[in-house]
Design an enzyme around this catalytic site. Structure first.
Site, PDB file in Angstrom:
ATOM      1  N   LYS A 107       0.838  -1.202   0.000  1.00 44.97           N
ATOM      2  CA  LYS A 107       0.000   0.000   0.000  1.00 44.97           C
ATOM      3  C   LYS A 107       0.872   1.252   0.000  1.00 44.97           C
ATOM      4  O   LYS A 107       0.670   2.164  -0.771  1.00 44.97           O
ATOM      5  CB  LYS A 107      -0.912  -0.046   1.226  1.00 44.97           C
ATOM      6  CG  LYS A 107      -1.862   1.112   1.340  1.00 44.97           C
ATOM      7  CD  LYS A 107      -2.861   0.887   2.466  1.00 44.97           C
ATOM      8  CE  LYS A 107      -3.666   2.155   2.725  1.00 44.97           C
ATOM      9  NZ  LYS A 107      -4.644   1.982   3.796  1.00 44.97           N
ATOM     10  N   GLU A 166      10.362  -4.790   4.727  1.00 44.72           N
ATOM     11  CA  GLU A 166      10.423  -6.198   4.316  1.00 44.72           C
ATOM     12  C   GLU A 166      10.174  -6.337   2.810  1.00 44.72           C
ATOM     13  O   GLU A 166      10.903  -7.019   2.082  1.00 44.72           O
ATOM     14  CB  GLU A 166       9.365  -7.026   5.060  1.00 44.72           C
ATOM     15  CG  GLU A 166       9.597  -7.185   6.539  1.00 44.72           C
ATOM     16  CD  GLU A 166       8.988  -6.066   7.376  1.00 44.72           C
ATOM     17  OE1 GLU A 166       8.759  -4.955   6.841  1.00 44.72           O
ATOM     18  OE2 GLU A 166       8.767  -6.291   8.576  1.00 44.72           O
ATOM     19  N   GLY A 219      -5.139  -1.970   5.062  1.00 44.47           N
ATOM     20  CA  GLY A 219      -4.326  -3.104   4.604  1.00 44.47           C
ATOM     21  C   GLY A 219      -4.996  -4.456   4.820  1.00 44.47           C
ATOM     22  O   GLY A 219      -5.102  -5.277   3.914  1.00 44.47           O
ATOM     23  N   ARG A 220      -5.492  -4.688   6.036  1.00 46.18           N
ATOM     24  CA  ARG A 220      -6.052  -6.016   6.332  1.00 46.18           C
ATOM     25  C   ARG A 220      -7.450  -6.201   5.747  1.00 46.18           C
ATOM     26  O   ARG A 220      -8.046  -7.274   5.890  1.00 46.18           O
ATOM     27  CB  ARG A 220      -6.038  -6.276   7.842  1.00 46.18           C
ATOM     28  CG  ARG A 220      -6.716  -5.228   8.673  1.00 46.18           C
ATOM     29  CD  ARG A 220      -6.372  -5.390  10.149  1.00 46.18           C
ATOM     30  NE  ARG A 220      -6.833  -4.268  10.954  1.00 46.18           N
ATOM     31  CZ  ARG A 220      -6.175  -3.102  11.080  1.00 46.18           C
ATOM     32  NH1 ARG A 220      -5.043  -2.895  10.440  1.00 46.18           N
ATOM     33  NH2 ARG A 220      -6.652  -2.142  11.839  1.00 46.18           N
ATOM     34  N   GLU A 278      -5.286  -7.161  15.070  1.00 50.66           N
ATOM     35  CA  GLU A 278      -4.769  -5.851  14.696  1.00 50.66           C
ATOM     36  C   GLU A 278      -5.892  -4.812  14.712  1.00 50.66           C
ATOM     37  O   GLU A 278      -5.663  -3.637  14.986  1.00 50.66           O
ATOM     38  CB  GLU A 278      -4.099  -5.903  13.312  1.00 50.66           C
ATOM     39  CG  GLU A 278      -3.197  -4.724  13.041  1.00 50.66           C
ATOM     40  CD  GLU A 278      -2.242  -4.954  11.885  1.00 50.66           C
ATOM     41  OE1 GLU A 278      -1.154  -5.500  12.114  1.00 50.66           O
ATOM     42  OE2 GLU A 278      -2.587  -4.607  10.743  1.00 50.66           O
ATOM     43  N   HIS A 332      -4.561 -33.750  16.745  1.00 46.82           N
ATOM     44  CA  HIS A 332      -3.401 -34.553  17.141  1.00 46.82           C
ATOM     45  C   HIS A 332      -2.294 -33.682  17.717  1.00 46.82           C
ATOM     46  O   HIS A 332      -1.153 -34.127  17.830  1.00 46.82           O
ATOM     47  CB  HIS A 332      -2.904 -35.361  15.935  1.00 46.82           C
ATOM     48  CG  HIS A 332      -3.930 -36.352  15.474  1.00 46.82           C
ATOM     49  ND1 HIS A 332      -3.968 -37.657  15.908  1.00 46.82           N
ATOM     50  CD2 HIS A 332      -5.012 -36.194  14.671  1.00 46.82           C
ATOM     51  CE1 HIS A 332      -5.009 -38.270  15.368  1.00 46.82           C
ATOM     52  NE2 HIS A 332      -5.663 -37.404  14.611  1.00 46.82           N
ATOM     53  N   LYS A 354       8.926  -1.066  14.824  1.00 52.96           N
ATOM     54  CA  LYS A 354       9.533  -0.633  13.549  1.00 52.96           C
ATOM     55  C   LYS A 354      10.523   0.493  13.804  1.00 52.96           C
ATOM     56  O   LYS A 354      11.627   0.516  13.276  1.00 52.96           O
ATOM     57  CB  LYS A 354       8.451  -0.078  12.605  1.00 52.96           C
ATOM     58  CG  LYS A 354       7.613  -1.084  11.894  1.00 52.96           C
ATOM     59  CD  LYS A 354       6.838  -0.324  10.797  1.00 52.96           C
ATOM     60  CE  LYS A 354       5.622  -1.062  10.340  1.00 52.96           C
ATOM     61  NZ  LYS A 354       4.756  -0.260   9.476  1.00 52.96           N
TER      62      LYS A 354
HETATM   63  C1  G6Q Z   1      -2.816  -3.963   7.841  1.00 50.39           C
HETATM   64  C2  G6Q Z   1      -1.593  -3.366   8.321  1.00 50.39           C
HETATM   65  C3  G6Q Z   1      -0.325  -4.036   7.854  1.00 50.39           C
HETATM   66  C4  G6Q Z   1       0.091  -3.699   6.435  1.00 50.39           C
HETATM   67  C5  G6Q Z   1       1.523  -4.148   6.237  1.00 50.39           C
HETATM   68  C6  G6Q Z   1       2.012  -3.935   4.830  1.00 50.39           C
HETATM   69  O1  G6Q Z   1      -3.904  -3.524   8.057  1.00 50.39           O
HETATM   70  O2  G6Q Z   1      -1.604  -2.022   8.069  1.00 50.39           O
HETATM   71  O3  G6Q Z   1      -0.369  -5.430   8.001  1.00 50.39           O
HETATM   72  O4  G6Q Z   1      -0.761  -4.292   5.520  1.00 50.39           O
HETATM   73  O5  G6Q Z   1       2.355  -3.472   7.140  1.00 50.39           O
HETATM   74  O6  G6Q Z   1       1.939  -2.593   4.490  1.00 50.39           O
HETATM   75  P1  G6Q Z   1       2.142  -2.121   3.011  1.00 50.39           P
HETATM   76  O7  G6Q Z   1       1.064  -2.707   2.190  1.00 50.39           O
HETATM   77  O8  G6Q Z   1       2.110  -0.637   3.043  1.00 50.39           O
HETATM   78  O9  G6Q Z   1       3.481  -2.663   2.570  1.00 50.39           O
END
Ligand code: G6Q
Length: 538
Positions: A196, A202, A256-257, A342, A373, A501
């Site tokens: 996003k 990462e 994001g989620r 979250e 199991h 972070k």
């Molecule tokens: C979701 C969070 C988080 C996000 C990641 C990746 O709601 O905000 O999990 O999706 O940190 O972020 P980017 O899509 O910006 O790389």
């Protein structure tokens, strides 16, 4: 006017009073033969059986009062009107608008672009720089840019396009990317860089390494044919060297989620074909209509949400197990872990005051029967209250003789055992009937007692197709939203992710030896020193 704290509201107090009456599920079933029909809902191929929850009609009525007092319908209207209900980030919350049958023009334009791209890849019109068709897609993203499409790609394995494999790389640990690339041929590999913000450490680190891998094999000019991007930050995409023509946009009103429905779903659409992706959107939209227009008594997301509140805040459960009896839904527990923890793992309400009661549970789980199991022992006899969501499919998505009925038998047996338990008298009678000597019975019996009374919900889906998966994901999204409203928290921000972070940025130059280790606690300093000199103390 001062706002009454949540736990002092009449609705909350009424529930607290009801929670004082202990309920035994076994007795509730024995005294009410209609319990299943009284406490189950069916809608559009989804059956929600909550008769094995520790509730009565009185408890449900009190929970419905709680829904009213949280003004849920009003919040739904505000969300749908595009108000800035994610106040701390100053954003609207409109992810559901991505799955409307007639979406707004900007959404339609991106969907059309995704469709053309999927068709090009599947038909072989889109080729790598050396002329190869695409055999492998690697989505590089993390968190909300990974968990949703990854979960859904696995869930819809029965719908996968032939001759195209979709992989997901998220971890900063090079082991994730390196072991994925080791299986692939750069000539036929396409990377989707999904972020996003297009700044996430990462994802950017993995994306750069993937770029190096392509450039080393095929040259700089190959990047345009082997990389596409999904982002709200098109300027950063261009800066990375990805042709804006190959960028798929989404918007800041998509959290994001909650972004699986946006272009973040591109790897899913590539995996299952665009028509199936549209089926997934249609299922999500159908659940939206149900949620928006149905009173709480018949409303599936509302019911799941209210049961969760009852278990967490009134029966003191601190966890929620998610147990899909479907290998295809293997990643669902992890996906829901992010969605719920979250969104609602917060203790400060929208006005900045303490919520005053426990909020999101610890969500965890595993596909049945594997979990049986491994950890079910603790659910049965560990002495903790662990509400479980069982999820089962009426029809198998992959069918081999002898599998599906046995799978369902296991699923239903587990919720029955958790509800019923087994008393000492029953154990003794069973062992005696099996011919065991009395002294041995006396020694063994205590270990075979099951307390039972463990609450569970079973969701039975007619089948696991794109539409049903859309319904399921939308169901849990709205459940999460309703719980957040009841707890008066903003479910759409995630400030809790920031601090770690921030500290990682500070520690990196110290680990790289570019800055001295000053102002560190002795543990952090000791760990960094051990990395540089080896872990041994001798
Ligand atoms: C979701 C969070 C988080 C996000 C990641 C990746 O709601 O905000 O999990 O999706 O940190 O972020 P980017 O899509 O910006 O790389």
């Amino acid at each position: 006017m001062a706002v009454t704290p949540l736990i002092e509201t009449p609705a909350w107090r009424a529930l607290a009073a009801l929670a004082g009456h202990s309920l035994r599920l076994r007795e509730l079933f024995a005294t009410d033969p209609q319990r299943f029909s009284r406490f189950s809902l069916a809608h559009d191929g989804v059956l929600l059986d909550y008769s094995k929850q520790r509730v009565t009609s009185e408890v449900m009525a009190a929970l419905h009062v709680l829904w009213e007092s949280a003004d849920v319908p009003d919040w739904i209207a505000r969300m749908r009107a595009g108000e800035t209900i994610n106040q701390s980030e100053g954003r609207a919350v409109l992810h559901f608008a991505l799955r409307e049958p007639n979406p707004r023009a900007e959404v339609r334009a991106v969907l059309d672009k995704m469709q053309r791209f999927c068709d090009d890849v599947h038909s072989g019109r889109w080729r790598g720089s050396a002329g190869s068709t695409i055999s492998d897609v690697v989505n590089i993203g993390i968190g909300g840019s990974d968990l949703g499409p990854k979960m859904a790609t696995q869930a819809l394995a029965a719908y996968h396009q032939p001759d195209l494999r979709v992989h997901y790389v998220s971890n900063l640990d090079a082991a994730h990317l390196a072991t994925t690339l080791a299986q692939l041929d750069p000539r036929s590999t396409l990377f989707v860089i999904a972020s996003k913000t297009f700044t996430t450490q990462e994802t950017m680190t993995n994306a750069r390494s993937a770029r190096d891998w392509i450039v080393a094999a095929l040259g700089e000019a190959a990047v345009a044919r082997h990389f596409v991007a999904v982002s709200t930050n098109l300027a950063a995409v261009a800066k990375f060297g990805i042709d804006p023509a190959n960028a798929f946009e989404f918007w800041d009103w998509v959290g994001g989620r909650f972004s699986l429905w946006s272009a973040i779903g591109l790897p899913l659409a590539l995996a299952i074909g665009f028509a199936n992706f549209e089926g997934f959107l249609a299922g999500g939209a159908a659940m939206d209509r149900h949620f928006f227009n149905t009173p709480p008594e018949q409303n599936l997301p509302a019911t799941l949400a209210l049961l969760g509140i009852w278990n967490i805040d009134f029966l003191s459960a601190s966890t929620q197990a998610v147990l899909p009896y479907s290998q295809s839904l293997e990643h669902l527990p992890r996906y829901l872990q992010q969605l719920e923890m979250e969104s609602n793992g917060k203790q400060i309400d929208r006005a900045g005051y303490p919520v005053g009661c426990p909020t999101a549970p610890i969500v965890w789980g595993e596909a049945g029967t594997n979990g049986q199991h491994a950890f079910y022992q603790l659910i049965h006899q560990g002495g903790r209250l662990i509400p479980c969501d069982f999820i089962a499919l009426r029809q198998a998505d992959f069918d081999l003789p002898g599998h599906h009925d046995a799978l369902l038998a296991n699923c239903f047996a587990q919720s029955e055992a958790l509800m019923r338990g087994k008393t000492l008298d029953e154990v003794c009678a069973e062992l005696a009937a099996a011919g065991m000597a009395a002294d041995k019975i006396q020694r063994l019996a205590p270990f075979k007692v099951f307390p039972g009374n463990q609450p569970s919900t079973t969701l039975l889906l007619d089948r696991l197709d794109p539409y049903a998966l859309g319904q399921l994901v939308s169901l849990y999204e709205h459940k999460t939203f309703v719980q957040g409203l009841i707890w008066r928290i903003n479910s759409f921000d995630q400030w809790g992710v920031e601090y770690g972070k921030q500290l990682a940025v500070r520690l990196l130059p110290i680990l790289e030896g570019k800055q001295p280790a000053t102002d560190l606690d002795s543990s952090t300093a000791g760990l960094i020193a051990a990395c540089k000199t080896g872990a041994s103390r001798n």
